[in-house]
Write a protein that holds these residues in place. Sequence first.
Motif, PDB file in Angstrom:
ATOM      1  N   MET A 194       5.038  -0.760  -2.313  1.00  0.00           N
ATOM      2  CA  MET A 194       5.042  -0.056  -1.046  1.00  0.00           C
ATOM      3  C   MET A 194       3.657  -0.153  -0.418  1.00  0.00           C
ATOM      4  N   LEU A 195       3.626  -0.364   0.872  1.00  0.00           N
ATOM      5  CA  LEU A 195       2.356  -0.459   1.582  1.00  0.00           C
ATOM      6  C   LEU A 195       1.717   0.923   1.702  1.00  0.00           C
ATOM      7  N   ALA A 196       0.423   0.993   1.471  1.00  0.00           N
ATOM      8  CA  ALA A 196      -0.322   2.245   1.633  1.00  0.00           C
ATOM      9  C   ALA A 196      -0.371   2.622   3.110  1.00  0.00           C
ATOM     10  N   SER A 197      -0.612   3.875   3.400  1.00  0.00           N
ATOM     11  CA  SER A 197      -0.630   4.319   4.798  1.00  0.00           C
ATOM     12  C   SER A 197      -1.727   3.612   5.600  1.00  0.00           C
ATOM     13  N   ALA A 198      -2.811   3.208   4.951  1.00  0.00           N
ATOM     14  CA  ALA A 198      -3.876   2.482   5.646  1.00  0.00           C
ATOM     15  C   ALA A 198      -3.430   1.079   6.047  1.00  0.00           C
ATOM     16  N   ASN A 199      -2.358   0.592   5.449  1.00  0.00           N
ATOM     17  CA  ASN A 199      -1.865  -0.755   5.724  1.00  0.00           C
ATOM     18  C   ASN A 199      -0.609  -0.762   6.587  1.00  0.00           C
ATOM     19  N   ARG A 200      -0.309   0.367   7.242  1.00  0.00           N
ATOM     20  CA  ARG A 200       0.880   0.446   8.088  1.00  0.00           C
ATOM     21  C   ARG A 200       0.493   0.763   9.517  1.00  0.00           C
ATOM     22  N   ILE A 201       1.167   0.151  10.455  1.00  0.00           N
ATOM     23  CA  ILE A 201       1.017   0.501  11.864  1.00  0.00           C
ATOM     24  C   ILE A 201       1.976   1.653  12.117  1.00  0.00           C
ATOM     25  N   THR A 202       1.455   2.760  12.609  1.00  0.00           N
ATOM     26  CA  THR A 202       2.279   3.951  12.761  1.00  0.00           C
ATOM     27  C   THR A 202       2.423   4.418  14.201  1.00  0.00           C
ATOM     28  N   SER A 222     -11.447  -2.292   9.652  1.00  0.00           N
ATOM     29  CA  SER A 222     -10.242  -1.658   9.126  1.00  0.00           C
ATOM     30  C   SER A 222      -9.472  -2.600   8.200  1.00  0.00           C
ATOM     31  N   ASP A 223      -8.550  -2.040   7.452  1.00  0.00           N
ATOM     32  CA  ASP A 223      -7.692  -2.844   6.587  1.00  0.00           C
ATOM     33  C   ASP A 223      -6.663  -3.584   7.432  1.00  0.00           C
ATOM     34  N   ALA A 224      -6.068  -4.611   6.848  1.00  0.00           N
ATOM     35  CA  ALA A 224      -4.952  -5.291   7.507  1.00  0.00           C
ATOM     36  C   ALA A 224      -3.790  -4.309   7.583  1.00  0.00           C
ATOM     37  N   ARG A 225      -3.088  -4.309   8.741  1.00  0.00           N
ATOM     38  CA  ARG A 225      -1.973  -3.387   8.923  1.00  0.00           C
ATOM     39  C   ARG A 225      -0.722  -4.156   9.311  1.00  0.00           C
ATOM     40  N   PHE A 226       0.428  -3.658   8.848  1.00  0.00           N
ATOM     41  CA  PHE A 226       1.707  -4.298   9.109  1.00  0.00           C
ATOM     42  C   PHE A 226       2.661  -3.308   9.757  1.00  0.00           C
ATOM     43  N   GLY A 227       3.505  -3.822  10.648  1.00  0.00           N
ATOM     44  CA  GLY A 227       4.575  -3.044  11.253  1.00  0.00           C
ATOM     45  C   GLY A 227       5.837  -3.892  11.265  1.00  0.00           C
ATOM     46  N   PHE A 228       6.991  -3.228  11.298  1.00  0.00           N
ATOM     47  CA  PHE A 228       8.258  -3.935  11.196  1.00  0.00           C
ATOM     48  C   PHE A 228       9.213  -3.439  12.267  1.00  0.00           C
ATOM     49  N   ILE A 229       9.928  -4.379  12.883  1.00  0.00           N
ATOM     50  CA  ILE A 229      10.929  -4.058  13.885  1.00  0.00           C
ATOM     51  C   ILE A 229      12.233  -4.692  13.431  1.00  0.00           C
ATOM     52  N   VAL A 230      13.230  -3.843  13.172  1.00  0.00           N
ATOM     53  CA  VAL A 230      14.541  -4.330  12.754  1.00  0.00           C
ATOM     54  C   VAL A 230      15.561  -3.653  13.661  1.00  0.00           C
ATOM     55  N   GLU A 277       3.064  -8.239  -1.158  1.00  0.00           N
ATOM     56  CA  GLU A 277       2.654  -9.326  -2.043  1.00  0.00           C
ATOM     57  C   GLU A 277       1.584 -10.210  -1.386  1.00  0.00           C
ATOM     58  N   LEU A 278       1.655 -10.364  -0.063  1.00  0.00           N
ATOM     59  CA  LEU A 278       0.691 -11.196   0.664  1.00  0.00           C
ATOM     60  C   LEU A 278      -0.584 -10.441   1.031  1.00  0.00           C
ATOM     61  N   LEU A 279      -0.568  -9.112   0.972  1.00  0.00           N
ATOM     62  CA  LEU A 279      -1.684  -8.281   1.426  1.00  0.00           C
ATOM     63  C   LEU A 279      -3.044  -8.663   0.844  1.00  0.00           C
ATOM     64  N   PRO A 280      -3.177  -8.962  -0.454  1.00  0.00           N
ATOM     65  CA  PRO A 280      -4.507  -9.302  -0.976  1.00  0.00           C
ATOM     66  C   PRO A 280      -5.110 -10.569  -0.356  1.00  0.00           C
ATOM     67  N   HIS A 281      -4.273 -11.395   0.264  1.00  0.00           N
ATOM     68  CA  HIS A 281      -4.742 -12.658   0.830  1.00  0.00           C
ATOM     69  C   HIS A 281      -4.985 -12.582   2.337  1.00  0.00           C
ATOM     70  N   VAL A 282      -4.645 -11.455   2.961  1.00  0.00           N
ATOM     71  CA  VAL A 282      -4.778 -11.307   4.412  1.00  0.00           C
ATOM     72  C   VAL A 282      -6.162 -10.770   4.748  1.00  0.00           C
ATOM     73  N   ARG A 283      -6.780 -11.380   5.780  1.00  0.00           N
ATOM     74  CA  ARG A 283      -8.100 -10.927   6.229  1.00  0.00           C
ATOM     75  C   ARG A 283      -8.040  -9.480   6.697  1.00  0.00           C
ATOM     76  N   PRO A 284      -9.103  -8.709   6.461  1.00  0.00           N
ATOM     77  CA  PRO A 284      -9.140  -7.343   7.003  1.00  0.00           C
ATOM     78  C   PRO A 284      -9.266  -7.371   8.528  1.00  0.00           C
ATOM     79  N   GLY A 285      -8.833  -6.309   9.155  1.00  0.00           N
ATOM     80  CA  GLY A 285      -8.970  -6.202  10.605  1.00  0.00           C
ATOM     81  C   GLY A 285      -7.901  -6.934  11.382  1.00  0.00           C
ATOM     82  N   VAL A 286      -6.738  -7.159  10.782  1.00  0.00           N
ATOM     83  CA  VAL A 286      -5.650  -7.871  11.444  1.00  0.00           C
ATOM     84  C   VAL A 286      -4.434  -6.953  11.513  1.00  0.00           C
TER      85      VAL A 286
END
Length: 113
Positions: free
Chosen positions: A1-9, A40-48, A71-80
């Motif tokens: 599960m993505l941490a709250s710092a890694n989610r677009i809210t 900032s950390d890399a952040r992800f959001g999802f639209i379904v 799974e890809l998070l450790p390889h993603v640049r911060p600030g994206v």
Amino acid sequence: MLASANRITHGGDYRATVRRGSKHVGPNTVTYIRASDSSSDARFGFIVAKTVGVAVVRNRVRRRMKAACYELLPHVRPGVDVVVRALPGAASQPYRVLFDELSRSLTKGSVLA
């Protein structure tokens, strides 16, 4: 599960990423990538959307996309900021296909380290 710092809210962050980010289209997803604050950390959001299927199917697709991003998070640049929109075909795809597609989109967007 993505941490709250890694989610677009916030909706404004979703809109900014979709409108101003680079767009990478795959057979089952559309990925929007936007560089944000580099500290900032890399952040992800999802639209379904409902076009993907009923609630059970949409949630399964969202969980698969979250797992792939985790799974890809450790390889993603911060600030994206990355927003992934699922297309209707994503409902019938296994995890590995979605993972490979997200990996290709992030590579094209040159955010993988």
